[in-house]
Every structure is written in C-alpha cells, then in structure tokens.
Design an enzyme around this catalytic site. Structure first.
Site, PDB file in Angstrom:
ATOM      1  N   CYS A 136       0.909  -0.971  -0.171  1.00  0.00           N
ATOM      2  CA  CYS A 136      -0.212  -0.020   0.066  1.00  0.00           C
ATOM      3  C   CYS A 136       0.860   1.173  -0.166  1.00  0.00           C
ATOM      4  O   CYS A 136       1.526   1.448   1.225  1.00  0.00           O
ATOM      5  CB  CYS A 136      -0.972  -0.040   1.153  1.00  0.00           C
ATOM      6  SG  CYS A 136      -1.810   1.379   1.268  1.00  0.00           S
ATOM      7  N   CYS A 139      -0.598   3.973   2.153  1.00  0.00           N
ATOM      8  CA  CYS A 139      -0.341   3.761   3.708  1.00  0.00           C
ATOM      9  C   CYS A 139       1.215   4.426   4.139  1.00  0.00           C
ATOM     10  O   CYS A 139       1.535   4.731   5.239  1.00  0.00           O
ATOM     11  CB  CYS A 139      -0.572   2.417   4.062  1.00  0.00           C
ATOM     12  SG  CYS A 139      -1.993   1.834   3.404  1.00  0.00           S
ATOM     13  N   ASP A 140       1.915   3.621   3.324  1.00  0.00           N
ATOM     14  CA  ASP A 140       3.455   3.617   3.886  1.00  0.00           C
ATOM     15  C   ASP A 140       4.429   4.681   3.175  1.00  0.00           C
ATOM     16  O   ASP A 140       5.671   4.625   3.417  1.00  0.00           O
ATOM     17  CB  ASP A 140       4.082   2.285   3.617  1.00  0.00           C
ATOM     18  CG  ASP A 140       3.140   1.191   4.278  1.00  0.00           C
ATOM     19  OD1 ASP A 140       2.678   1.659   5.616  1.00  0.00           O
ATOM     20  OD2 ASP A 140       3.151   0.078   4.019  1.00  0.00           O
TER      21      ASP A 140
END
Ligand code: NAP
Length: 312
Positions: A136, A139-140
C-alpha cells in the site's frame, strides 16, 4: 452440526467495513453478530501508521484503530465471535452461516470479508511485511522519503503507485515479469517519462533479504536466467487482489474483476444480503471508503429489516 441460534443480522468480517457496519447496526438495536474470521481488523491491521483516516491528525496504528472500532461497536451492543466461516447457504431464507461450532441462521447478512493482496510467495516476503515489504503506497509512502525503492507489477496499480511514490522516494525501479505492460498507455507514458522511475523488465523477484528491514532483492531475468542481487530500501508489491469471495461462488453475482456485485444501496442480488469494503470495491480500497461502505450497508440492512422492504 446443529443450530446455535437465529439472529436478525450477521456481519462477516471485522475490518473497517464490518466494524463500521457493526457500529451502525448496533446503534439501530439490531444486536448484530460479527463473525470475525482469524484476522482481526482486516488488512488495515498490517499498517504501521494510518495517516489519512480523518480525525487522527498525527496518524494511528492500524491495529489500534481496529481496536477502537471494536470497542465502539461493543459499547452499542454488537457481539463478536472469533471464529472462521465454514460455509454460507443463501439458497433459502433465513440464510445459514456455518462456523466451527455449528450453524447460525439470519434474516440479513452484511458481507465484509475483504480482499487479500496477491503475494509473490517468495522467501522473505512474509517475514518483512511492515519492515520493507508493503502492499500500500498511500499507507506507507512517508517511510520511504529519499529512499531507493522497488515496485513489482506491470498493471495500472503498480504504475500508478510507482508514480505516486516518486513524490517521496529518491528513486523507484519497476520490476515487471514481461517487457510490455498490462497498464493502460496513459499511465505507462507517465511512468516512462518520470525521471525518478527506471525499469527492470523481463525480471522476477526470487527472494527478499535483509536484517532489521529489507536490504536487497534476488532478481532473475526470465529470458536469460541471469540472477542479480539488487540493493533496496523497500519493495512495494502490486500484482493484483483476490477478494475473499469463495463462499459466494454460484450464489451471488460478481463483477468481472472478482468483487461482489452491489448496487448503490450496497445490495447484492439476494434480498437482505449486503456487501461492503474491499470484497465489493474494485476502485478505492481505503480504510475510510471501506468504513463508509460498511455504514451504508448497515443503514440499508436496518431499513430492510424494519420495513421488511427486502421482500421476505
Ligand atoms: P492487474 O491488472 O491484474 O495487474 C497485475 C500485474 O501484476 C500484471 O502486470 C501481472 O503481470 C503482474 N503479476 C501478477 N502476478 C504476478 C506474479 N506472481 N509475479 C510477478 N508479477 C505478477 O492488477 P492491478 O494493477 O491491481 O489492477 C486491477 C484492476 O484495477 C485492473 O482492472 C486495473 O485496470 C484497475 N485499476 C485501474 C487504475 C486506474 O485506472 N487508474 C488504477 C489501479 C487499478 P502480467 O501483466 O504479466 O500478467
């Protein structure tokens, strides 16, 4: 196995969609039973810090956010069963959900069993999830500022995420198993003209290696068979998704990509059966969008049960 009990509403899955549905349904006094499966809080629980869920300006851990969802749902009367679904029978109403201890029947069902990112299934992949292996970008991304990273895949997701990651990373190398892309030409052109992106084509990752985090990849050229060790700060894998629909094959309509087919009310093609989150979302796959779909499914289920508008 015998009948355990009859419920008004059962929710399958305890990710953001299932837990939001549980909050809404519990507040509507439907006393929903959430059958969690073996992975609590869904894929979001794998994320170290969720920085784009509204209300948490400093970010929140995926596990922690899931715990808060659960606490909120329980406070309104939702019940949780930590068990895995064995079978679902939608052929007659009330519907039957079988778990290891027996069968539940239910008037309505919200399916929120999510999807799994497809895995490369190479050594090191599981071991380094959250420590250099990610599925992701949104997300990261912030953990890879000014880093040299690799992206695996040749579809729209891989190219779109690679382009997104160039906002943060120093360099992004796309590793793809062929020399032509599945992705559309617009994304391919944007990737090819991005000065931070380079390509390693006809190549597959055979192993992910590291110590504290990921340090290097063992990559093989599928045409020549040549193997190389490539240093990296992290690897993002975007090789497709598999919605967890195995219990519904032959029972519910699906989209060509494999997600459950729903309408704008989150209804599947069966009366009183709703779906929410990644199992029914081929487009967004975010915690906030899954939570929104779960809330919508619970509102629809409540209307269906209160007015019997579902028609059973
Ligand atoms: P996808 O289209 O199925 O592409 C998966 C990619 O991963 C393919 O390039 C495939 O290689 C590669 N791959 C699969 N298994 C692999 C393995 N074991 N090892 C190495 N490579 C592997 O999946 P997606 O990119 O997630 O897209 C899913 C759907 O969402 C598509 O319909 C896509 O168009 C859509 N989408 C659209 C957008 C957009 O329009 N902006 C953005 C994201 C997704 P091969 O090509 O060799 O099969």
């Amino acid at each position: 196995m015998g009948l355990i009990e009859h419920r008004q509403l059962i929710i399958l899955g305890a990710g953001p969609a299932g837990l939001s549905a549980a909050i809404y349904a519990a507040r509507a006094e439907l006393k929903p039973l959430v059958i969690t499966g073996m992975v609590l809080y869904g894929q979001a629980s794998l994320t170290y810090a969720i920085e784009n869920y509204p209300g948490f300006p400093n970010g929140i851990g995926g596990m922690q956010l899931g715990q808060l969802f659960e606490e909120q749902a329980k406070a309104f009367g939702a019940e949780f069963l930590f068990d895995e679904v064995q079978a679902v029978d939608l052929s007659k109403h009330p519907y039957t959900v079988s778990v290891s201890g027996g069968d539940y029947t239910t008037d309505a069902l919200i399916i929120a069993m999510g999807a799994n990112n497809k895995r490369l299934n190479v050594p090191g992949e599981e071991e380094f999830i959250g420590r250099g292996v990610s599925y992701c970008g949104t997300c990261d991304c912030r953990f890879y500022r000014d880093k040299d990273i690799h992206v695996v895949g040749g579809g729209d997701s891989a190219l779109e995420e690679a382009i997104f990651l160039t906002r943060f990373a120093h360099s992004v190398t796309i590793i793809h198993r062929r020399d032509t892309f599945r992705a559309g030409p617009i994304l391919e052109n944007r990737a090819r003209t991005n000065p931070k992106i380079s390509f390693l084509l006809d190549s597959v990752v055979k192993e992910i290696r590291g110590h504290e985090g990921v340090d290097e990849l063992l990559v093989e050229n599928v045409k020549t068979g040549e193997k190389n060790i490539i240093p990296t700060d992290g690897i993002f894998i975007f090789i497709g998704h598999s919605p967890n629909t195995k219990f519904f094959e032959g029972q519910l309509e699906m989209e060509p990509g494999g997600t459950l087919k729903i309408n704008e009310l989150m209804e599947t093609n069966k009366k009183g059966v709703f779906a929410a989150g990644e199992i029914a979302d081929p487009h967004f796959r975010q915690v906030v969008t899954s939570a929104g779909m779960g809330a919508a499914a619970a509102i629809s289920a409540t209307r269906c049960l209160e007015t019997m508008s579902c028609g059973f």
